[in-house]
Design a protein around this motif. Structure first.
Motif, PDB file in Angstrom:
ATOM      1  N   GLY A  91       0.780  -1.231   0.000  1.00  0.00           N
ATOM      2  CA  GLY A  91       0.000   0.000   0.000  1.00  0.00           C
ATOM      3  C   GLY A  91       0.809   1.278   0.000  1.00  0.00           C
ATOM      4  N   GLY A  92       2.106   1.178  -0.298  1.00  0.00           N
ATOM      5  CA  GLY A  92       2.966   2.352  -0.227  1.00  0.00           C
ATOM      6  C   GLY A  92       3.235   3.014  -1.564  1.00  0.00           C
ATOM      7  N   ARG A  93       3.985   4.089  -1.501  1.00  0.00           N
ATOM      8  CA  ARG A  93       4.408   4.873  -2.655  1.00  0.00           C
ATOM      9  C   ARG A  93       5.916   5.103  -2.522  1.00  0.00           C
ATOM     10  N   ILE A  94       6.656   5.029  -3.635  1.00  0.00           N
ATOM     11  CA  ILE A  94       8.112   5.079  -3.516  1.00  0.00           C
ATOM     12  C   ILE A  94       8.768   5.779  -4.704  1.00  0.00           C
ATOM     13  N   PHE A  95       9.642   6.747  -4.382  1.00  0.00           N
ATOM     14  CA  PHE A  95      10.551   7.382  -5.332  1.00  0.00           C
ATOM     15  C   PHE A  95      11.938   6.777  -5.102  1.00  0.00           C
ATOM     16  N   VAL A  96      12.850   6.979  -6.033  1.00  0.00           N
ATOM     17  CA  VAL A  96      14.241   6.601  -5.834  1.00  0.00           C
ATOM     18  C   VAL A  96      15.112   7.833  -6.054  1.00  0.00           C
ATOM     19  N   GLN A  97      16.151   7.950  -5.238  1.00  0.00           N
ATOM     20  CA  GLN A  97      17.079   9.073  -5.372  1.00  0.00           C
ATOM     21  C   GLN A  97      18.183   8.690  -6.350  1.00  0.00           C
ATOM     22  N   LEU A  98      18.388   9.515  -7.372  1.00  0.00           N
ATOM     23  CA  LEU A  98      19.424   9.277  -8.378  1.00  0.00           C
ATOM     24  C   LEU A  98      20.683  10.043  -7.993  1.00  0.00           C
ATOM     25  N   TRP A  99      21.833   9.354  -8.035  1.00  0.00           N
ATOM     26  CA  TRP A  99      23.023   9.820  -7.334  1.00  0.00           C
ATOM     27  C   TRP A  99      24.268   9.713  -8.206  1.00  0.00           C
ATOM     28  N   HIS A 100      25.025  10.787  -8.273  1.00  0.00           N
ATOM     29  CA  HIS A 100      26.394  10.759  -8.791  1.00  0.00           C
ATOM     30  C   HIS A 100      27.239  11.464  -7.747  1.00  0.00           C
ATOM     31  N   THR A 101      28.203  10.752  -7.165  1.00  0.00           N
ATOM     32  CA  THR A 101      28.952  11.304  -6.035  1.00  0.00           C
ATOM     33  C   THR A 101      30.045  12.275  -6.452  1.00  0.00           C
ATOM     34  N   GLY A 102      30.443  12.259  -7.746  1.00  0.00           N
ATOM     35  CA  GLY A 102      31.493  13.178  -8.161  1.00  0.00           C
ATOM     36  C   GLY A 102      32.801  12.908  -7.450  1.00  0.00           C
ATOM     37  N   ARG A 103      33.373  13.928  -6.841  1.00  0.00           N
ATOM     38  CA  ARG A 103      34.694  13.802  -6.221  1.00  0.00           C
ATOM     39  C   ARG A 103      34.674  12.989  -4.929  1.00  0.00           C
ATOM     40  N   MET A 104      33.488  12.708  -4.377  1.00  0.00           N
ATOM     41  CA  MET A 104      33.388  11.862  -3.190  1.00  0.00           C
ATOM     42  C   MET A 104      33.437  10.401  -3.615  1.00  0.00           C
ATOM     43  N   SER A 105      34.606   9.980  -4.096  1.00  0.00           N
ATOM     44  CA  SER A 105      34.777   8.619  -4.583  1.00  0.00           C
ATOM     45  C   SER A 105      36.242   8.225  -4.496  1.00  0.00           C
ATOM     46  N   HIS A 106      36.525   7.017  -4.960  1.00  0.00           N
ATOM     47  CA  HIS A 106      37.869   6.467  -4.863  1.00  0.00           C
ATOM     48  C   HIS A 106      38.165   5.651  -6.115  1.00  0.00           C
ATOM     49  N   VAL A 107      39.428   5.604  -6.493  1.00  0.00           N
ATOM     50  CA  VAL A 107      39.803   4.912  -7.728  1.00  0.00           C
ATOM     51  C   VAL A 107      39.409   3.440  -7.714  1.00  0.00           C
ATOM     52  N   THR A 108      39.320   2.800  -6.534  1.00  0.00           N
ATOM     53  CA  THR A 108      38.951   1.385  -6.485  1.00  0.00           C
ATOM     54  C   THR A 108      37.478   1.161  -6.821  1.00  0.00           C
ATOM     55  N   LEU A 109      36.688   2.223  -6.872  1.00  0.00           N
ATOM     56  CA  LEU A 109      35.278   2.116  -7.232  1.00  0.00           C
ATOM     57  C   LEU A 109      35.028   2.494  -8.685  1.00  0.00           C
ATOM     58  N   GLN A 110      36.045   3.015  -9.348  1.00  0.00           N
ATOM     59  CA  GLN A 110      35.908   3.516 -10.710  1.00  0.00           C
ATOM     60  C   GLN A 110      36.372   2.472 -11.730  1.00  0.00           C
TER      61      GLN A 110
END
Length: 360
Positions: A91-110
């Motif tokens: 019975g709920g309603r749901i949006f999703v947040q779309l995210w790009h972290t930019g400089r808040m990241s690390h080379v091991t995630l790229q």
């Protein structure tokens, strides 16, 4: 008197109350796709007027933390479909947040160990990210130096947001929220203390610094309809090395005024220290639905609703330990409190095992 527990008409959605579950990263998706536990977790909280699912990276480049469920592969879309089906069946309603972290990241995630990206060549100094350390173990590590995006790359990221929004519709979400807060990528362009570019996407010009976010809002709105598009901002926030700058208040008032022209689902303010003067100014120029989040109690939220400053209030941490938060508010039942140790990572403990209130 308008109350927190009254229904609210949000574009084409009728919300049974004005209590929103705020987007919260929980780092429970070790393969970066939602799983059965994710669906259970959100369905347990479906009595919220609206759920905003945790930030979902729009691309591999957009990732900044381990174990966050993205929205760019078929496996991820299949997982999110299980989530939206479970929430809707409850019975709920749901949006999703779309995210790009930019400089808040690390080379091991790229991809291929590439540098993260941002508005300029820069590095976050005082805020770690959750990635892999030198030994290949998951942990808190310093953010990697980021490189400046070209104009062509900026346009491609807008296309990534559009693709992610379309994916969200295919996965059954009721709408999407663009993450333009917290000194993540879109905010790294808005912030005049970070964005010192000398082209049409930066510098002292407010219009230039807002160009990326407004072009993205417009492109996503054209793709899925503006009534399914929302955006989150964090004026005057000091997080992730986001500095103050002289035109900050004027920047956010201009942004709010521009967003007001676009008939969006809502504007979501993450209150991380926004002044009452700026909040009142945003309320004056933004004529649509205004939502706020930021360590609100039921009493504080009720006062904000009564004052007319906001229309909806989002709750974060209270929803971790209280899946039945609306019912507890309605009946005056006490709130459970989750320990910080269960906020991020781990298994279902501290995730899906918090029970609803049981009357003695």
């Amino acid at each position: 008197m308008t109350t927190l527990l009254e229904p609210y008409q949000l574009a084409d959605l009728t919300l049974p109350n004005r209590v929103v579950m705020a987007p919260m990263t929980r780092s429970r998706s070790q393969n970066h796709a939602p799983n059965e536990s994710t669906a259970t977790y959100y369905a347990q909280r479906a009595s919220a007027g609206l759920i905003i699912a945790e930030g979902a990276p729009i691309s591999l480049q957009g990732r900044g933390y381990l174990w966050t469920p993205g929205i760019y592969t078929q496996e991820q879309l299949d997982g999110w479909r299980k989530v939206t089906d479970a929430v809707h069946q409850a019975g709920g309603r749901i949006f999703v947040q779309l995210w790009h972290t930019g400089r808040m990241s690390h080379v091991t995630l790229q991809e291929n160990g590439q540098a993260p990206v941002s508005s300029v060549d820069t590095q976050v100094v005082n805020w770690p990210v959750f990635a892999y350390d030198e030994a290949g173990n998951p942990g808190q590590v310093p953010a990697s130096p980021a490189r400046r995006l070209s104009v062509e790359e900026i346009h491609r990221i807008t296309e990534d947001f559009v693709r992610a929004a379309s994916n969200a519709m295919a996965a059954g979400f009721d709408g999407i929220e663009l993450h333009s807060a917290g000194a993540y990528l879109l905010d790294q362009f808005i912030n005049g203390g970070i964005n010192t570019r000398d082209d049409e996407y930066g510098g002292e010009s407010i219009q230039n610094r807002l160009r990326f976010v407004l072009e993205t809002v417009d492109a996503v709105s054209q793709a899925i309809g503006s009534k399914r598009v929302a955006i989150r901002i964090s004026p005057e926030a000091r997080i992730h090395d986001g500095p103050a700058y002289p035109s900050e208040r004027e920047t956010f008032l201009t942004l709010a005024e521009e967003l007001s022209k676009r008939s969006l689902a809502y504007l979501h303010i993450n209150d991380m220290g926004v002044s009452s003067e700026l909040l009142a100014g945003i309320r004056r120029v933004y004529r649509g639905t205004l939502m706020i989040a930021g360590e609100y109690t039921q009493e504080k939220a009720q006062k904000a609703i009564e004052s007319g400053v906001v229309d909806l209030v989002a709750f974060g941490r209270p929803y971790i330990a209280n899946p039945d938060l609306v019912e507890r508010f309605r009946n005056g039942w006490p709130l459970a409190v989750a320990e910080h140790a269960v906020f991020y990572g781990g298994d279902d403990r501290g995730y899906t095992d918090f029970p609803p209130y049981i009357q003695s």
